[in-house]
Design a protein around this motif. Structure first.
Motif, mmCIF file in Angstrom:
data_model
loop_
_atom_site.group_PDB
_atom_site.id
_atom_site.type_symbol
_atom_site.label_atom_id
_atom_site.label_comp_id
_atom_site.label_asym_id
_atom_site.label_seq_id
_atom_site.Cartn_x
_atom_site.Cartn_y
_atom_site.Cartn_z
ATOM 1 N N LYS A 107 60.742 -10.712 -11.587
ATOM 2 C CA LYS A 107 59.481 -10.047 -11.912
ATOM 3 C C LYS A 107 59.605 -9.428 -13.294
ATOM 4 O O LYS A 107 60.673 -8.925 -13.658
ATOM 5 C CB LYS A 107 59.143 -8.956 -10.885
ATOM 6 N N GLU A 108 58.521 -9.470 -14.055
ATOM 7 C CA GLU A 108 58.510 -8.854 -15.371
ATOM 8 C C GLU A 108 57.627 -7.614 -15.341
ATOM 9 O O GLU A 108 56.526 -7.639 -14.782
ATOM 10 C CB GLU A 108 58.011 -9.832 -16.429
ATOM 11 N N LEU A 109 58.134 -6.541 -15.925
ATOM 12 C CA LEU A 109 57.419 -5.269 -15.918
ATOM 13 C C LEU A 109 57.265 -4.734 -17.333
ATOM 14 O O LEU A 109 58.174 -4.854 -18.165
ATOM 15 C CB LEU A 109 58.173 -4.226 -15.077
ATOM 16 N N GLY A 110 56.113 -4.113 -17.602
ATOM 17 C CA GLY A 110 55.901 -3.409 -18.857
ATOM 18 C C GLY A 110 55.633 -4.307 -20.045
ATOM 19 O O GLY A 110 55.825 -5.526 -19.990
ATOM 20 N N TYR A 140 71.405 -1.098 -14.884
ATOM 21 C CA TYR A 140 70.179 -0.981 -14.087
ATOM 22 C C TYR A 140 70.368 -1.984 -12.947
ATOM 23 O O TYR A 140 69.925 -3.125 -13.014
ATOM 24 C CB TYR A 140 68.954 -1.331 -14.926
ATOM 25 N N LEU A 152 63.201 -7.996 -13.847
ATOM 26 C CA LEU A 152 63.919 -7.610 -12.641
ATOM 27 C C LEU A 152 64.315 -8.896 -11.927
ATOM 28 O O LEU A 152 63.458 -9.644 -11.451
ATOM 29 C CB LEU A 152 63.044 -6.763 -11.715
ATOM 30 N N SER A 208 68.338 -5.371 -13.722
ATOM 31 C CA SER A 208 67.230 -5.276 -14.665
ATOM 32 C C SER A 208 67.748 -5.609 -16.057
ATOM 33 O O SER A 208 68.716 -5.009 -16.526
ATOM 34 C CB SER A 208 66.640 -3.864 -14.629
ATOM 35 N N GLN A 221 58.292 -6.626 -21.190
ATOM 36 C CA GLN A 221 58.643 -7.671 -20.216
ATOM 37 C C GLN A 221 60.100 -7.540 -19.746
ATOM 38 O O GLN A 221 60.888 -8.478 -19.808
ATOM 39 C CB GLN A 221 58.391 -9.055 -20.811
ATOM 40 N N GLN A 222 60.416 -6.328 -19.284
ATOM 41 C CA GLN A 222 61.721 -6.099 -18.658
ATOM 42 C C GLN A 222 61.801 -6.957 -17.410
ATOM 43 O O GLN A 222 60.898 -6.962 -16.578
ATOM 44 C CB GLN A 222 61.862 -4.620 -18.294
ATOM 45 N N SER A 254 59.406 4.556 -26.182
ATOM 46 C CA SER A 254 60.158 3.810 -25.170
ATOM 47 C C SER A 254 61.662 3.999 -25.354
ATOM 48 O O SER A 254 62.417 4.089 -24.375
ATOM 49 C CB SER A 254 59.795 2.321 -25.215
#
Length: 204
Positions: free
Chosen positions: A141-144, A45, A150, A59, A147-148, A10
């Motif tokens: 929103k959390e991604l990955g 970001y 947005l 982000s 928990q990145q 990552s």
């Protein structure tokens, strides 16, 4: 050179992306904590995502200890924040504001920055920034697995220094990028400081 991102960690992926997606605009975000102190931090970001409603996205990752960054905590708790577009002469102040400070320590005070009233916004703006955007929290929103976050914000008001904007021949707003002289982000420790402005007629 062909790079397969599935073969990268990552961290390696982050370094590849931040050097490939260039230049990136920088959101210099002012938010307020529970004690009424102001936090200031840069995020590259960042971009516009919708004009109806007028939404932007930033982000945010996490602090080195895994806790949420102060900017996220402040925005989710108080729902208002101000995004500034820094000019190139503010590069050192912007870079210094990226340091991880204890919660409650204000970058505004640490860097000796001045604030100004921002009509239409419950928060002030940086007095020396030529462009500022008042935002209301819209959605997160959390991604990955990391928990990145947005964070989507709805723009409510713009502050534009009169010296960098006027109207074009059709009476529309015209912000002169060369007068704003915005700072951009590249990879690693590198920043982008403007360049030639090229104007082209859009094909029919």
């Amino acid at each position: 050179m062909i790079i397969d991102l599935d073969d990268l960690s990552s961290t390696e992926t982050y370094f590849a992306m931040t050097q490939a997606i260039i230049p990136r605009p920088i959101a210099w975000v002012l938010s307020e904590n529970s004690a009424g102190d102001y936090n200031l931090a840069p995020f590259s970001y960042f971009n516009a995502v919708c004009s109806d409603p007028p939404l932007i996205m930033i982000s945010l990752g996490k602090k080195p200890d895994g806790s949420p960054k102060d900017t996220r905590v402040n925005i989710e708790a108080r729902h208002h924040f101000v995004i500034h577009i820094a000019s190139c002469e503010q590069i050192h102040q912007l870079n210094e504001s990226s340091a991880t400070l204890p919660a409650g320590v204000s970058e505004i005070e640490q860097l000796g920055l001045e604030l100004a009233e921002f009509p239409g916004s419950p928060l002030p703006r940086l007095a020396d920034c030529r462009l500022a955007m008042a935002c209301e929290f819209y959605e997160v929103k959390e991604l990955g697995p990391a928990q990145q976050a947005l964070i989507f914000g709805r723009l409510t008001h713009l502050y534009i220094d009169d010296q960098v904007a006027d109207q074009d021949h059709k009476g529309r707003l015209k912000i002169h990028a060369d007068r704003l002289n915005p700072l951009g982000r590249l990879g690693a420790r590198e920043y982008f400081t403007g360049g030639e402005v090229i104007t082209l007629v859009r094909p029919a």
